[in-house]
Motif scaffolding. Structure first.
Motif, PDB file in Angstrom:
ATOM      1  N   ASN A   1      -5.747 -23.472 -47.451  1.00  0.00           N
ATOM      2  CA  ASN A   1      -4.710 -23.439 -48.483  1.00  0.00           C
ATOM      3  C   ASN A   1      -3.371 -23.931 -47.963  1.00  0.00           C
ATOM      4  N   SER A   2      -2.953 -23.445 -46.800  1.00  0.00           N
ATOM      5  CA  SER A   2      -1.648 -23.820 -46.266  1.00  0.00           C
ATOM      6  C   SER A   2      -1.592 -25.301 -45.923  1.00  0.00           C
ATOM      7  N   LEU A   3      -2.678 -25.852 -45.438  1.00  0.00           N
ATOM      8  CA  LEU A   3      -2.712 -27.275 -45.088  1.00  0.00           C
ATOM      9  C   LEU A   3      -2.517 -28.141 -46.327  1.00  0.00           C
ATOM     10  N   ILE A   4      -3.129 -27.747 -47.433  1.00  0.00           N
ATOM     11  CA  ILE A   4      -3.023 -28.533 -48.664  1.00  0.00           C
ATOM     12  C   ILE A   4      -1.675 -28.299 -49.335  1.00  0.00           C
ATOM     13  N   GLN A   5      -1.234 -27.055 -49.401  1.00  0.00           N
ATOM     14  CA  GLN A   5      -0.001 -26.730 -50.116  1.00  0.00           C
ATOM     15  C   GLN A   5       1.237 -27.155 -49.349  1.00  0.00           C
ATOM     16  N   ASN A   6       1.189 -27.106 -48.011  1.00  0.00           N
ATOM     17  CA  ASN A   6       2.349 -27.487 -47.204  1.00  0.00           C
ATOM     18  C   ASN A   6       2.308 -28.943 -46.776  1.00  0.00           C
ATOM     19  N   GLY A   7       1.224 -29.611 -47.033  1.00  0.00           N
ATOM     20  CA  GLY A   7       1.062 -30.980 -46.560  1.00  0.00           C
ATOM     21  C   GLY A   7       1.578 -32.003 -47.542  1.00  0.00           C
ATOM     22  N   THR A   8       2.865 -32.005 -47.801  1.00  0.00           N
ATOM     23  CA  THR A   8       3.426 -32.931 -48.778  1.00  0.00           C
ATOM     24  C   THR A   8       4.025 -34.175 -48.143  1.00  0.00           C
ATOM     25  N   SER A   9       3.809 -34.371 -46.836  1.00  0.00           N
ATOM     26  CA  SER A   9       4.325 -35.556 -46.167  1.00  0.00           C
ATOM     27  C   SER A   9       3.662 -36.803 -46.747  1.00  0.00           C
ATOM     28  N   CYS A  10       4.467 -37.786 -47.096  1.00  0.00           N
ATOM     29  CA  CYS A  10       3.912 -38.992 -47.698  1.00  0.00           C
ATOM     30  C   CYS A  10       3.439 -39.999 -46.649  1.00  0.00           C
ATOM     31  N   SER A  11       3.700 -39.726 -45.376  1.00  0.00           N
ATOM     32  CA  SER A  11       3.330 -40.694 -44.345  1.00  0.00           C
ATOM     33  C   SER A  11       1.863 -40.602 -43.932  1.00  0.00           C
ATOM     34  N   ARG A  12       1.189 -39.484 -44.242  1.00  0.00           N
ATOM     35  CA  ARG A  12      -0.201 -39.325 -43.839  1.00  0.00           C
ATOM     36  C   ARG A  12      -1.036 -38.829 -45.010  1.00  0.00           C
ATOM     37  N   SER A  13      -2.264 -39.285 -45.054  1.00  0.00           N
ATOM     38  CA  SER A  13      -3.162 -38.885 -46.133  1.00  0.00           C
ATOM     39  C   SER A  13      -3.731 -37.492 -45.862  1.00  0.00           C
TER      40      SER A  13
ATOM     41  N   PHE B   1     -16.309 -31.610 -46.245  1.00  0.00           N
ATOM     42  CA  PHE B   1     -16.130 -31.441 -47.689  1.00  0.00           C
ATOM     43  C   PHE B   1     -14.962 -30.503 -47.899  1.00  0.00           C
ATOM     44  N   VAL B   2     -14.114 -30.813 -48.849  1.00  0.00           N
ATOM     45  CA  VAL B   2     -13.085 -29.868 -49.271  1.00  0.00           C
ATOM     46  C   VAL B   2     -13.349 -29.581 -50.731  1.00  0.00           C
ATOM     47  N   GLU B   3     -13.441 -28.294 -51.038  1.00  0.00           N
ATOM     48  CA  GLU B   3     -13.657 -27.882 -52.426  1.00  0.00           C
ATOM     49  C   GLU B   3     -12.514 -27.001 -52.883  1.00  0.00           C
ATOM     50  N   LYS B   4     -12.198 -27.121 -54.150  1.00  0.00           N
ATOM     51  CA  LYS B   4     -11.195 -26.260 -54.776  1.00  0.00           C
ATOM     52  C   LYS B   4     -11.965 -25.297 -55.666  1.00  0.00           C
ATOM     53  N   SER B   5     -12.237 -24.098 -55.129  1.00  0.00           N
ATOM     54  CA  SER B   5     -13.104 -23.176 -55.844  1.00  0.00           C
ATOM     55  C   SER B   5     -12.366 -22.330 -56.870  1.00  0.00           C
ATOM     56  N   THR B   6     -11.091 -22.101 -56.692  1.00  0.00           N
ATOM     57  CA  THR B   6     -10.257 -21.456 -57.717  1.00  0.00           C
ATOM     58  C   THR B   6      -8.943 -22.216 -57.762  1.00  0.00           C
ATOM     59  N   THR B   7      -8.029 -21.766 -58.583  1.00  0.00           N
ATOM     60  CA  THR B   7      -6.770 -22.501 -58.714  1.00  0.00           C
ATOM     61  C   THR B   7      -5.941 -22.491 -57.437  1.00  0.00           C
ATOM     62  N   THR B   8      -6.165 -21.534 -56.547  1.00  0.00           N
ATOM     63  CA  THR B   8      -5.345 -21.475 -55.332  1.00  0.00           C
ATOM     64  C   THR B   8      -6.165 -21.409 -54.051  1.00  0.00           C
ATOM     65  N   ARG B   9      -7.440 -21.641 -54.107  1.00  0.00           N
ATOM     66  CA  ARG B   9      -8.285 -21.503 -52.927  1.00  0.00           C
ATOM     67  C   ARG B   9      -8.982 -22.824 -52.598  1.00  0.00           C
ATOM     68  N   TYR B  10      -8.678 -23.346 -51.430  1.00  0.00           N
ATOM     69  CA  TYR B  10      -9.301 -24.572 -50.953  1.00  0.00           C
ATOM     70  C   TYR B  10     -10.120 -24.237 -49.714  1.00  0.00           C
ATOM     71  N   GLN B  11     -11.376 -24.684 -49.710  1.00  0.00           N
ATOM     72  CA  GLN B  11     -12.237 -24.442 -48.558  1.00  0.00           C
ATOM     73  C   GLN B  11     -12.721 -25.749 -47.982  1.00  0.00           C
ATOM     74  N   LEU B  12     -12.751 -25.782 -46.663  1.00  0.00           N
ATOM     75  CA  LEU B  12     -13.242 -26.935 -45.919  1.00  0.00           C
ATOM     76  C   LEU B  12     -14.596 -26.548 -45.332  1.00  0.00           C
ATOM     77  N   HIS B  13     -15.579 -27.414 -45.513  1.00  0.00           N
ATOM     78  CA  HIS B  13     -16.915 -27.209 -44.951  1.00  0.00           C
ATOM     79  C   HIS B  13     -17.159 -28.314 -43.929  1.00  0.00           C
ATOM     80  N   LEU B  14     -17.501 -27.924 -42.709  1.00  0.00           N
ATOM     81  CA  LEU B  14     -17.735 -28.875 -41.634  1.00  0.00           C
ATOM     82  C   LEU B  14     -19.212 -28.864 -41.267  1.00  0.00           C
ATOM     83  N   LEU B  15     -19.811 -30.038 -41.285  1.00  0.00           N
ATOM     84  CA  LEU B  15     -21.214 -30.201 -40.907  1.00  0.00           C
ATOM     85  C   LEU B  15     -21.317 -31.328 -39.897  1.00  0.00           C
ATOM     86  N   GLN B  16     -22.385 -31.309 -39.105  1.00  0.00           N
ATOM     87  CA  GLN B  16     -22.638 -32.400 -38.163  1.00  0.00           C
ATOM     88  C   GLN B  16     -23.902 -33.123 -38.596  1.00  0.00           C
ATOM     89  N   ALA B  17     -23.754 -34.410 -38.835  1.00  0.00           N
ATOM     90  CA  ALA B  17     -24.884 -35.243 -39.255  1.00  0.00           C
ATOM     91  C   ALA B  17     -25.731 -35.618 -38.051  1.00  0.00           C
TER      92      ALA B  17
END
Length: 157
Positions: free
Chosen positions: A17-29, A103-119
């Motif tokens: 959540n903090s990474l998405i909500q605080n990450g408003t820098s326009c220089s990086r995606s 994968f990043v999913e937005k499961s509720t209006t304020t909850r973002y989860q990152l799922h990390l897998l190794q192919a």
């Protein structure tokens, strides 16, 4: 759909959540910020080590509704991510030569989860990306068809 099952190791899930909500820098995606976050977590030892037993082997399937992740051993569905909740999908090679799927999913209006897998390899991660891309294209085309179809005119009594 008769799309293939992509085999991978499920490594971790994190709330970002903090990474998405605080990450408003326009220089990086968002993608760059997430990969940097994961690499820093890996270097600081905040992600589980790859010792074989700590990661669960899973199959990933893409359907017209979204992504389904199932246990390879039990065949039970562990996670479903609807297309509408899928914010980001990316792959990258880490400093240890492993191909990671994020994968990043937005499961509720304020909850973002990152799922990390190794192919298992680059080819399977590329197939997965193409399958998800095609699922979005099909969903957009279906949505456009629905908008074009006019409702029937009311019958005159």
């Amino acid at each position: 759909m008769t799309d293939p099952k992509i085999s991978a190791l499920y490594v971790a899930v994190q709330e970002i959540n903090s990474l998405i909500q605080n990450g408003t820098s326009c220089s990086r995606s968002l993608e760059e910020k997430i990969v940097e976050h994961l690499e820093n977590s890996q270097l600081l030892g905040k992600l589980p080590k790859n010792n074989g037993d700590s990661h669960e082997e899973v199959y990933m399937e893409v359907t017209k509704h979204g992504l389904r992740i199932s246990s390879r051993r039990t065949r039970l569905v562990k996670l479903r991510i609807p297309l509408i909740e899928l914010i980001l999908l990316t792959t990258y090679a880490d400093g240890f030569g492993r191909t990671n799927i994020v994968f990043v999913e937005k499961s509720t209006t304020t909850r973002y989860q990152l799922h990390l897998l190794q192919a298992t390899d680059d080819a399977s991660s590329n197939i997965l990306c193409n399958l998800v891309k095609n699922a979005f294209i099909e969903a957009e085309e279906a949505s456009a068809l629905i908008e074009v179809i006019e409702p029937p005119s009311p019958s005159i009594a």
